[in-house]
Design a protein around this motif. Structure first.
Motif, PDB file in Angstrom:
ATOM      1  N   SER A 170      40.087  47.387  42.402  1.00  0.00           N
ATOM      2  CA  SER A 170      41.258  47.917  43.609  1.00  0.00           C
ATOM      3  C   SER A 170      41.496  46.532  44.518  1.00  0.00           C
ATOM      4  CB  SER A 170      40.338  48.987  44.425  1.00  0.00           C
ATOM      5  OG  SER A 170      39.207  48.678  44.736  1.00  0.00           O
ATOM      6  N   SER A 171      40.541  45.729  44.490  1.00  0.00           N
ATOM      7  CA  SER A 171      40.840  44.497  45.143  1.00  0.00           C
ATOM      8  C   SER A 171      42.049  43.609  44.680  1.00  0.00           C
ATOM      9  CB  SER A 171      39.559  43.399  45.057  1.00  0.00           C
ATOM     10  OG  SER A 171      39.966  42.262  45.649  1.00  0.00           O
ATOM     11  N   LYS A 172      43.002  43.563  45.716  1.00  0.00           N
ATOM     12  CA  LYS A 172      44.224  42.844  45.252  1.00  0.00           C
ATOM     13  C   LYS A 172      44.057  41.412  45.022  1.00  0.00           C
ATOM     14  CE  LYS A 172      48.996  41.835  47.097  1.00  0.00           C
ATOM     15  NZ  LYS A 172      49.789  42.005  48.289  1.00  0.00           N
ATOM     16  N   LYS A 173      43.018  40.802  45.795  1.00  0.00           N
ATOM     17  CA  LYS A 173      42.606  39.401  45.453  1.00  0.00           C
ATOM     18  C   LYS A 173      42.070  39.252  44.053  1.00  0.00           C
ATOM     19  CE  LYS A 173      39.906  35.469  47.308  1.00  0.00           C
ATOM     20  NZ  LYS A 173      38.633  35.199  48.097  1.00  0.00           N
ATOM     21  N   VAL A 174      41.196  40.097  43.469  1.00  0.00           N
ATOM     22  CA  VAL A 174      40.720  40.139  42.018  1.00  0.00           C
ATOM     23  C   VAL A 174      41.887  40.252  41.138  1.00  0.00           C
ATOM     24  CG1 VAL A 174      39.404  41.340  40.574  1.00  0.00           C
ATOM     25  CG2 VAL A 174      38.451  40.873  42.703  1.00  0.00           C
ATOM     26  N   ARG A 175      42.829  40.930  41.224  1.00  0.00           N
ATOM     27  CA  ARG A 175      43.935  41.257  40.276  1.00  0.00           C
ATOM     28  C   ARG A 175      44.917  40.036  40.392  1.00  0.00           C
ATOM     29  NH1 ARG A 175      44.209  46.252  43.081  1.00  0.00           N
ATOM     30  NH2 ARG A 175      46.599  45.753  43.852  1.00  0.00           N
ATOM     31  N   LEU A 176      44.922  39.395  41.571  1.00  0.00           N
ATOM     32  CA  LEU A 176      45.896  38.227  41.681  1.00  0.00           C
ATOM     33  C   LEU A 176      45.017  36.899  40.930  1.00  0.00           C
ATOM     34  CD1 LEU A 176      47.498  38.469  45.229  1.00  0.00           C
ATOM     35  CD2 LEU A 176      48.536  38.547  43.029  1.00  0.00           C
ATOM     36  N   ASN A 177      43.998  36.694  41.082  1.00  0.00           N
ATOM     37  CA  ASN A 177      43.241  35.754  40.564  1.00  0.00           C
ATOM     38  C   ASN A 177      43.062  35.700  39.115  1.00  0.00           C
ATOM     39  OD1 ASN A 177      42.531  34.460  43.160  1.00  0.00           O
ATOM     40  ND2 ASN A 177      40.565  35.517  43.232  1.00  0.00           N
ATOM     41  N   TYR A 178      43.042  37.094  38.440  1.00  0.00           N
ATOM     42  CA  TYR A 178      43.000  37.099  37.001  1.00  0.00           C
ATOM     43  C   TYR A 178      44.341  36.982  36.359  1.00  0.00           C
ATOM     44  CZ  TYR A 178      43.080  39.360  32.396  1.00  0.00           C
ATOM     45  OH  TYR A 178      43.614  39.360  31.114  1.00  0.00           O
ATOM     46  N   LYS A 209      46.527  35.082  37.832  1.00  0.00           N
ATOM     47  CA  LYS A 209      46.934  33.492  37.771  1.00  0.00           C
ATOM     48  C   LYS A 209      46.159  33.031  36.617  1.00  0.00           C
ATOM     49  CE  LYS A 209      46.077  29.819  41.224  1.00  0.00           C
ATOM     50  NZ  LYS A 209      45.110  28.906  40.525  1.00  0.00           N
ATOM     51  N   PHE A 210      44.808  33.284  36.570  1.00  0.00           N
ATOM     52  CA  PHE A 210      44.113  32.659  35.395  1.00  0.00           C
ATOM     53  C   PHE A 210      44.840  32.910  33.998  1.00  0.00           C
ATOM     54  CE2 PHE A 210      41.236  33.852  31.690  1.00  0.00           C
ATOM     55  CZ  PHE A 210      40.458  32.594  31.748  1.00  0.00           C
ATOM     56  N   TYR A 211      45.166  33.968  33.822  1.00  0.00           N
ATOM     57  CA  TYR A 211      45.839  34.396  32.359  1.00  0.00           C
ATOM     58  C   TYR A 211      47.126  33.585  32.385  1.00  0.00           C
ATOM     59  CZ  TYR A 211      47.760  36.909  28.520  1.00  0.00           C
ATOM     60  OH  TYR A 211      48.415  37.269  27.541  1.00  0.00           O
ATOM     61  N   HIS A 212      47.970  33.485  32.947  1.00  0.00           N
ATOM     62  CA  HIS A 212      49.248  32.911  33.320  1.00  0.00           C
ATOM     63  C   HIS A 212      48.969  31.573  33.146  1.00  0.00           C
ATOM     64  CE1 HIS A 212      50.910  36.962  34.314  1.00  0.00           C
ATOM     65  NE2 HIS A 212      51.722  36.563  33.292  1.00  0.00           N
ATOM     66  N   GLU A 213      48.018  30.979  33.658  1.00  0.00           N
ATOM     67  CA  GLU A 213      47.857  29.398  33.655  1.00  0.00           C
ATOM     68  C   GLU A 213      47.549  28.930  32.286  1.00  0.00           C
ATOM     69  OE1 GLU A 213      44.767  28.598  36.544  1.00  0.00           O
ATOM     70  OE2 GLU A 213      46.328  28.405  38.067  1.00  0.00           O
TER      71      GLU A 213
END
Length: 288
Positions: free
Chosen positions: A237-245, A247-251
């Protein structure tokens, strides 16, 4: 898996993928991947429209009428299938696991190569080379490759693509057609790719599931890293967690595409719920 069930699976994959390679990919594969050049075949009498540069003057002088040299493509090639069998390949949420799609793609490519009388080899890799099958010709050899793709159990769940590429470079002394099948959630292989693609004709086939691209908002969830086995509580439910994941995947995806294209290799993306047939055909036609 018992022998009867294994043979049934192998047969099912053979029927599906052989039909594809016979009716769809055979000609495309042949026109895309050329032989090592032209080799002398025979001498025959000159016919209207023949290239005068191919006239064999010695034979022409002997028989007092024009003869031409006939050349044909030196066709025999070697295909090396490099297949990632790390833990992340067991992911799947829609119709098939990634490793099942990888097996079908590899089998289709292998039968296409067999149709052209080329040799096919196999490298199964995790963070080391788990299995190497030297290149050979024939249907029975392809069936062995399919059996290994279905039932081989890796010792490691992690990934090291650079090591697998180095191994392939060492065992393949002559130029080969190389297909690397993976989700490419890996690092530090761009320099090795440059070296390998300088000698071989390399294509990366990224097989992925659409649900890998982002984490849904479903609260606190226990997750397991498929490659390390580590369990962790993730607050989705954390937006930061979802965004970090994300970012990691698309990198990782961007690194794959950049590493392959900059080194002159080909790159294909195949989502498990989409037709890999269309993706491969489109790629072959663009190259051919």
């Amino acid at each position: 898996m018992d022998t009867k069930e294994l043979l049934k699976k192998v047969r099912k994959i053979e029927i599906k993928t052989r039909r594809l390679s016979d009716h769809i990919f055979g000609g495309e594969y042949h026109s895309t991947f050329k032989g090592r050049g032209m080799t002398f075949s025979e001498v025959r009498q000159y016919q209207f429209g023949d290239d005068v540069r191919n006239i064999d003057w010695n034979v022409t002088a002997r028989y007092n009428e024009p003869f031409v040299k006939v050349f044909e493509e030196e066709r025999e090639l070697t295909m090396m299938l490099m297949v990632d069998i790390s833990g992340s390949e067991l992911f799947g949420t829609v119709q098939q696991f990634k490793n099942e799609v990888v097996t079908e793609i590899a089998a289709t490519l292998a039968f296409s190569a067999t149709q052209n009388n080329d040799k096919i080899g196999l490298i199964l890799f995790s963070d080391n080379v788990e299995l190497y099958i030297p290149p050979k010709k024939g249907r029975s050899h392809v069936l062995r490759i399919i059996r290994e793709l279905i039932e081989f159990k890796p010792e490691s769940k992690q990934t090291n693509l650079a090591e697998a590429l180095k191994f392939m470079q060492n065992v393949m002394k002559k130029k080969a057609i190389v297909f690397v099948l993976s989700d490419f959630i890996a690092d530090d292989y761009d320099q090795t790719m440059k070296i390998v693609s300088g000698k071989h004709d390399v294509t990366g086939i990224r097989v992925y599931d659409k649900h890998e691209e982002s984490i849904p908002n479903i609260g606190m969830v226990q997750m397991e890293d498929e490659e390390t086995g580590e369990l962790m509580l993730v607050n989705t439910s954390s937006k930061k967690v979802r965004l970090n994941y994300s970012k990691f995947y698309h990198e990782k995806v961007a690194y794959y595409k950049e590493s392959f294209t900059k080194s002159g290799a080909g790159a294909i993306d195949c989502r498990v719920d989409e037709s890999y047939v269309k993706k491969l055909l489109g790629y072959f036609k663009r190259r051919g």
